[in-house]
Design a protein around this motif. Structure first.
Motif, short mmCIF file in Angstrom:
data_model
loop_
_atom_site.label_atom_id
_atom_site.label_comp_id
_atom_site.label_asym_id
_atom_site.label_seq_id
_atom_site.Cartn_x
_atom_site.Cartn_y
_atom_site.Cartn_z
N LYS A 61 -9.81 1.36 4.77
CA LYS A 61 -9.51 0.39 3.71
C LYS A 61 -10.71 0.25 2.77
O LYS A 61 -11.85 0.14 3.21
CB LYS A 61 -9.16 -0.95 4.35
CG LYS A 61 -8.39 -1.90 3.46
CD LYS A 61 -7.91 -3.10 4.26
CE LYS A 61 -6.87 -2.72 5.30
NZ LYS A 61 -6.33 -3.90 6.03
N GLY A 62 -10.41 0.31 1.48
CA GLY A 62 -11.47 0.22 0.48
C GLY A 62 -12.10 1.55 0.12
O GLY A 62 -12.87 1.63 -0.84
N ARG A 63 -11.78 2.60 0.89
CA ARG A 63 -12.36 3.92 0.62
C ARG A 63 -11.28 4.95 0.26
O ARG A 63 -11.56 5.88 -0.48
CB ARG A 63 -13.13 4.42 1.84
CG ARG A 63 -14.27 3.50 2.24
CD ARG A 63 -15.13 4.14 3.34
NE ARG A 63 -14.37 4.37 4.57
CZ ARG A 63 -14.21 5.57 5.11
NH1 ARG A 63 -14.70 6.65 4.54
NH2 ARG A 63 -13.52 5.69 6.25
N PHE A 64 -10.10 4.80 0.82
CA PHE A 64 -9.00 5.75 0.58
C PHE A 64 -7.93 5.08 -0.27
O PHE A 64 -7.68 3.88 -0.15
CB PHE A 64 -8.36 6.18 1.90
CG PHE A 64 -9.21 7.06 2.78
CD1 PHE A 64 -10.55 7.29 2.52
CD2 PHE A 64 -8.64 7.66 3.90
CE1 PHE A 64 -11.32 8.10 3.33
CE2 PHE A 64 -9.40 8.48 4.72
CZ PHE A 64 -10.74 8.69 4.44
N ILE A 65 -7.28 5.88 -1.10
CA ILE A 65 -6.16 5.40 -1.90
C ILE A 65 -5.03 6.41 -1.80
O ILE A 65 -5.22 7.60 -2.10
CB ILE A 65 -6.54 5.19 -3.37
CG1 ILE A 65 -7.61 4.12 -3.50
CG2 ILE A 65 -5.31 4.80 -4.19
CD1 ILE A 65 -8.13 3.94 -4.92
N ILE A 66 -3.86 5.92 -1.39
CA ILE A 66 -2.68 6.77 -1.32
C ILE A 66 -1.85 6.54 -2.58
O ILE A 66 -1.75 5.43 -3.08
CB ILE A 66 -1.86 6.46 -0.05
CG1 ILE A 66 -0.73 7.47 0.14
CG2 ILE A 66 -1.33 5.04 -0.04
CD1 ILE A 66 -0.03 7.37 1.50
N SER A 67 -1.28 7.62 -3.10
CA SER A 67 -0.44 7.52 -4.28
C SER A 67 0.67 8.56 -4.19
O SER A 67 0.64 9.43 -3.31
CB SER A 67 -1.27 7.71 -5.56
OG SER A 67 -1.87 8.99 -5.59
N ARG A 68 1.62 8.48 -5.11
CA ARG A 68 2.74 9.40 -5.04
C ARG A 68 3.23 9.75 -6.44
O ARG A 68 3.09 8.96 -7.37
CB ARG A 68 3.88 8.81 -4.22
CG ARG A 68 4.47 7.53 -4.78
CD ARG A 68 5.35 6.83 -3.75
NE ARG A 68 6.51 7.67 -3.42
CZ ARG A 68 7.14 7.60 -2.25
NH1 ARG A 68 6.74 6.77 -1.33
NH2 ARG A 68 8.19 8.38 -2.03
N ASP A 69 3.82 10.93 -6.55
CA ASP A 69 4.50 11.37 -7.76
C ASP A 69 5.91 11.74 -7.33
O ASP A 69 6.15 12.84 -6.80
CB ASP A 69 3.77 12.56 -8.38
CG ASP A 69 4.37 12.99 -9.71
OD1 ASP A 69 5.57 12.76 -9.93
OD2 ASP A 69 3.63 13.57 -10.53
N ASN A 70 6.84 10.83 -7.53
CA ASN A 70 8.20 11.06 -7.03
C ASN A 70 8.87 12.24 -7.72
O ASN A 70 9.68 12.94 -7.10
CB ASN A 70 9.03 9.79 -7.22
CG ASN A 70 8.56 8.66 -6.33
OD1 ASN A 70 8.02 8.88 -5.24
ND2 ASN A 70 8.74 7.43 -6.79
#
Length: 114
Positions: A61-70
């Motif tokens: 937490k605070g170091r990783f970011i999850i994202s998506r391109d549907n």
């Protein structure tokens, strides 16, 4: 079953960054990034719902970011401030709650070392 291809891993020094990608074979819904370090059980480190709501393990937490391109059926994991304890093979999967639904891909190796 959905197939996944993970990429983007590598060797990085402590404090460095990597961006992982997970390409799915078809439309995806809730997705998770997991990791498995040598001698340890696979653990869920980040998840994202179709609308974009995300959750993280305390260790990232605070170091990783999850994202998506549907549109591309792709999920990403931006990893910053990497630590040696982040060293693991990283996998993605569809999830129901925290439970993976499909067979695992080949994963991508992340090694954090000086």
């Amino acid at each position: 079953q959905v197939q996944f291809v993970e990429s983007g891993g590598g060797l990085v020094q402590p404090g460095g960054s990597l961006r992982l990608s997970c390409a799915a074979s078809r439309t995806i819904f809730s997705m998770g990034w997991f990791r498995q370090a040598p001698g340890k059980q696979r653990e869920l480190v980040a998840s994202i719902r179709p609308g974009g709501m995300s959750n993280y393990a305390d260790s990232v937490k605070g170091r990783f970011i999850i994202s998506r391109d549907n549109a591309k059926n792709t999920v990403y994991l931006q990893m910053d401030s990497l630590k040696p304890e982040d060293t693991a093979v990283y996998y993605c999967n569809r999830i129901l709650g925290v439970v993976p639904l499909d067979s695992w891909g080949q994963g991508t190796q992340v090694t954090v070392s000086s």
